[in-house]
Design a protein around this motif. Structure first.
Motif, PDB file in Angstrom:
ATOM      1  N   ASP A 188       0.818  -1.221   0.000  1.00  0.00           N
ATOM      2  CA  ASP A 188       0.000   0.000   0.000  1.00  0.00           C
ATOM      3  C   ASP A 188       0.846   1.264   0.000  1.00  0.00           C
ATOM      4  N   ARG A 189       2.004   1.141   0.690  1.00  0.00           N
ATOM      5  CA  ARG A 189       2.883   2.311   0.743  1.00  0.00           C
ATOM      6  C   ARG A 189       3.423   2.647  -0.639  1.00  0.00           C
ATOM      7  N   PHE A 190       3.441   1.651  -1.478  1.00  0.00           N
ATOM      8  CA  PHE A 190       4.087   1.831  -2.780  1.00  0.00           C
ATOM      9  C   PHE A 190       3.052   1.964  -3.891  1.00  0.00           C
ATOM     10  N   ARG A 191       2.327   3.056  -3.782  1.00  0.00           N
ATOM     11  CA  ARG A 191       1.366   3.300  -4.851  1.00  0.00           C
ATOM     12  C   ARG A 191       2.125   3.529  -6.157  1.00  0.00           C
ATOM     13  N   GLY A 192       1.399   3.408  -7.190  1.00  0.00           N
ATOM     14  CA  GLY A 192       2.021   3.723  -8.477  1.00  0.00           C
ATOM     15  C   GLY A 192       2.733   2.512  -9.044  1.00  0.00           C
ATOM     16  N   ASP A 193       3.111   2.633 -10.257  1.00  0.00           N
ATOM     17  CA  ASP A 193       3.679   1.507 -10.966  1.00  0.00           C
ATOM     18  C   ASP A 193       5.198   1.581 -10.946  1.00  0.00           C
ATOM     19  N   LEU A 194       5.801   0.678 -10.219  1.00  0.00           N
ATOM     20  CA  LEU A 194       7.267   0.709 -10.090  1.00  0.00           C
ATOM     21  C   LEU A 194       7.969  -0.012 -11.233  1.00  0.00           C
ATOM     22  N   GLN A 195       7.186  -0.476 -12.178  1.00  0.00           N
ATOM     23  CA  GLN A 195       7.737  -1.273 -13.256  1.00  0.00           C
ATOM     24  C   GLN A 195       8.436  -0.408 -14.314  1.00  0.00           C
ATOM     25  N   ALA A 196       8.042   0.844 -14.371  1.00  0.00           N
ATOM     26  CA  ALA A 196       8.515   1.702 -15.471  1.00  0.00           C
ATOM     27  C   ALA A 196       9.458   2.803 -14.987  1.00  0.00           C
ATOM     28  N   VAL A 197       9.991   2.668 -13.789  1.00  0.00           N
ATOM     29  CA  VAL A 197      10.862   3.702 -13.228  1.00  0.00           C
ATOM     30  C   VAL A 197      12.095   3.932 -14.106  1.00  0.00           C
ATOM     31  N   LEU A 198      12.738   2.835 -14.458  1.00  0.00           N
ATOM     32  CA  LEU A 198      13.969   2.933 -15.237  1.00  0.00           C
ATOM     33  C   LEU A 198      13.685   3.562 -16.607  1.00  0.00           C
ATOM     34  N   ARG A 199      12.588   3.150 -17.199  1.00  0.00           N
ATOM     35  CA  ARG A 199      12.232   3.718 -18.500  1.00  0.00           C
ATOM     36  C   ARG A 199      12.030   5.233 -18.374  1.00  0.00           C
ATOM     37  N   ASP A 200      11.276   5.645 -17.363  1.00  0.00           N
ATOM     38  CA  ASP A 200      11.005   7.077 -17.192  1.00  0.00           C
ATOM     39  C   ASP A 200      12.286   7.859 -16.929  1.00  0.00           C
ATOM     40  N   GLU A 201      13.153   7.314 -16.088  1.00  0.00           N
ATOM     41  CA  GLU A 201      14.344   8.056 -15.662  1.00  0.00           C
ATOM     42  C   GLU A 201      15.469   8.030 -16.706  1.00  0.00           C
ATOM     43  N   MET A 202      15.529   6.956 -17.477  1.00  0.00           N
ATOM     44  CA  MET A 202      16.722   6.733 -18.298  1.00  0.00           C
ATOM     45  C   MET A 202      16.506   6.934 -19.802  1.00  0.00           C
ATOM     46  N   GLN A 203      15.252   7.135 -20.199  1.00  0.00           N
ATOM     47  CA  GLN A 203      14.904   7.226 -21.617  1.00  0.00           C
ATOM     48  C   GLN A 203      15.887   8.079 -22.428  1.00  0.00           C
ATOM     49  N   ASP A 204      16.109   9.294 -21.975  1.00  0.00           N
ATOM     50  CA  ASP A 204      16.962  10.215 -22.748  1.00  0.00           C
ATOM     51  C   ASP A 204      18.423   9.793 -22.710  1.00  0.00           C
ATOM     52  N   THR A 205      18.869   9.360 -21.547  1.00  0.00           N
ATOM     53  CA  THR A 205      20.276   9.000 -21.374  1.00  0.00           C
ATOM     54  C   THR A 205      20.660   7.798 -22.240  1.00  0.00           C
ATOM     55  N   LEU A 206      19.755   6.835 -22.352  1.00  0.00           N
ATOM     56  CA  LEU A 206      20.065   5.620 -23.110  1.00  0.00           C
ATOM     57  C   LEU A 206      20.439   5.926 -24.556  1.00  0.00           C
ATOM     58  N   LYS A 207      19.889   7.001 -25.072  1.00  0.00           N
ATOM     59  CA  LYS A 207      20.141   7.354 -26.486  1.00  0.00           C
ATOM     60  C   LYS A 207      21.608   7.640 -26.767  1.00  0.00           C
ATOM     61  N   GLU A 208      22.366   7.915 -25.706  1.00  0.00           N
ATOM     62  CA  GLU A 208      23.787   8.231 -25.897  1.00  0.00           C
ATOM     63  C   GLU A 208      24.637   6.971 -26.143  1.00  0.00           C
ATOM     64  N   TYR A 209      24.038   5.795 -26.018  1.00  0.00           N
ATOM     65  CA  TYR A 209      24.813   4.548 -26.087  1.00  0.00           C
ATOM     66  C   TYR A 209      24.475   3.720 -27.319  1.00  0.00           C
ATOM     67  N   ASP A 210      25.452   2.902 -27.736  1.00  0.00           N
ATOM     68  CA  ASP A 210      25.208   1.932 -28.796  1.00  0.00           C
ATOM     69  C   ASP A 210      24.571   0.675 -28.219  1.00  0.00           C
ATOM     70  N   VAL A 211      25.098   0.250 -27.073  1.00  0.00           N
ATOM     71  CA  VAL A 211      24.620  -0.980 -26.444  1.00  0.00           C
ATOM     72  C   VAL A 211      24.438  -0.742 -24.947  1.00  0.00           C
ATOM     73  N   VAL A 212      23.329  -1.262 -24.403  1.00  0.00           N
ATOM     74  CA  VAL A 212      23.098  -1.222 -22.957  1.00  0.00           C
ATOM     75  C   VAL A 212      22.929  -2.662 -22.492  1.00  0.00           C
ATOM     76  N   LEU A 213      23.735  -3.074 -21.505  1.00  0.00           N
ATOM     77  CA  LEU A 213      23.645  -4.430 -20.961  1.00  0.00           C
ATOM     78  C   LEU A 213      23.143  -4.342 -19.525  1.00  0.00           C
ATOM     79  N   ILE A 214      22.103  -5.110 -19.219  1.00  0.00           N
ATOM     80  CA  ILE A 214      21.482  -5.018 -17.898  1.00  0.00           C
ATOM     81  C   ILE A 214      21.676  -6.323 -17.137  1.00  0.00           C
ATOM     82  N   ASP A 215      22.382  -6.235 -16.015  1.00  0.00           N
ATOM     83  CA  ASP A 215      22.585  -7.402 -15.151  1.00  0.00           C
ATOM     84  C   ASP A 215      21.422  -7.466 -14.171  1.00  0.00           C
TER      85      ASP A 215
END
Ligand SMILES: Nc1ncnc2c1ncn2[C@@H]1O[C@H](COP(=O)(O)OP(=O)(O)O)[C@@H](O)[C@H]1O
Ligand SMILES: [Mg+2]
Length: 285
Positions: A121-148
């Motif tokens: 309940d404390r965690f309203r909202g969708d935590l699934q898209a945090v990385l997408r929202d925060e990193m969208q612009d930054t990712l464009k600077e890279y050729d390849v992104v590897l996620i561990d």
């Protein structure tokens, strides 16, 4: 746009982190690609393989890890900034590899994850898209992104899946280690439908292979035969053998003048080199 690849397995110890780090280093050094490693695993193994542990501590205190991207969602103040959190030119090769950057993880993600499960309940909202929202612009600077990714398909891993074009499954070719593969495929397929995303399976990378072990040889055959039916696309022809050197070099307190020195002149250097070429050939099609 970058090619974004998540390394996923529900099992730990299969080589997700080691492969993430090696692929990133080989892509940056041998192919001149601009590569970002995102460490989503609270165990921070990729982070401390690529940067000094004290450096990580300083950044963790300042909140400049992937954790604050999540905690910001529940705070009036914004701490996370991709520009500040990303560390440039990381690795224990050559005093840092130009064009290889890291978004570090935090051990404190474990607590955050626990709170999420016990107090949804404390965690309203969708935590699934945090990385997408925060990193969208930054990712464009890279050729390849590897996620561990951590060894589960919880909301942290789902953040990786949501921004990925591909997922790669490292496996040890024994019966136990390959047991959960259909579940990974099924659950990612379900998530794909729910989220309307296009992530594709890139294939299985066989790791810690022992050619003398008949169980490994047999299981390799089974894995190859099942690729289409189970839906993981392929088993990469480049196989990574079990090799003590690999385990010893994933330590940022060591330093190596070159990739050859780090990975040995023969195996595993040649194996990672081949695998990197093979991965790039499939994602560039
Ligand atoms: N090809 C290999 N040969 C021998 N040991 C390996 C190999 N690849 C990984 N390891 C070791 O196996 C352990 C698990 O690997 P790791 O990459 O941390 O797996 P995961 O991220 O899936 O938990 C580590 O100690 C690592 O050094
Ligand atoms: Mg790991």
């Amino acid at each position: 746009m970058p090619v974004v690849i998540s390394l996923i397995n529900l099992k730990g110890g299969v080589g997700k982190t080691t492969l993430t780090v090696a692929l990133a280093e080989f892509m940056a050094v041998l192919h001149g690609l601009k590569v970002l490693v995102i460490d989503l695993d609270p165990q921070t193994n990729a982070t401390v393989a690529l940067i000094d542990e004290n450096e990580w501590r300083r950044r963790n205190v300042r909140g400049q890890t992937v954790l604050s991207a999540f905690t910001d969602r529940f705070s009036k103040y914004r701490i996370f900034s991709p520009d500040e959190a990303i560390i440039k030119n990381v690795s224990n090769v050559g005093g840092g590899i130009e064009g290889l950057d890291l978004l570090p993880s935090s051990i404190d993600l474990i607590e955050f994850q626990d709170d999420f499960v016990s107090e949804p309940d404390r965690f309203r909202g969708d935590l699934q898209a945090v990385l997408r929202d925060e990193m969208q612009d930054t990712l464009k600077e890279y050729d390849v992104v590897l996620i561990d990714c951590p060894p589960d398909l919880g909301f942290i891993t789902r953040n990786g899946i949501l921004i990925s074009n591909y997922y790669l499954i490292p496996v040890i070719p024994d019966v136990l280690s390959t047991y959960g593969i259909p579940q990974i495929i099924n659950r990612i397929n379900r998530l794909k439908k729910q989220a309307g995303i296009r992530i594709k399976p890139l294939g299985l990378v066989v790791n810690k292979f022992r050619v003398q072990a008949s169980v490994h040889r047999n299981q390799l055959r089974v894995l190859k035969a099942n690729a289409a039916r189970v839906g993981y696309q392929r088993v990469f022809a480049s196989i990574i053998s079990e090799n003590g050197q690999v385990a010893a070099v994933m330590d940022s307190s060591l330093s190596f003048p070159s990739l050859q020195k780090k990975y040995g002149y023969n195996r595993p250097y040649e194996e990672y080199k081949q695998l990197t070429q093979e991965v790039l050939a499939y994602v560039r099609r």
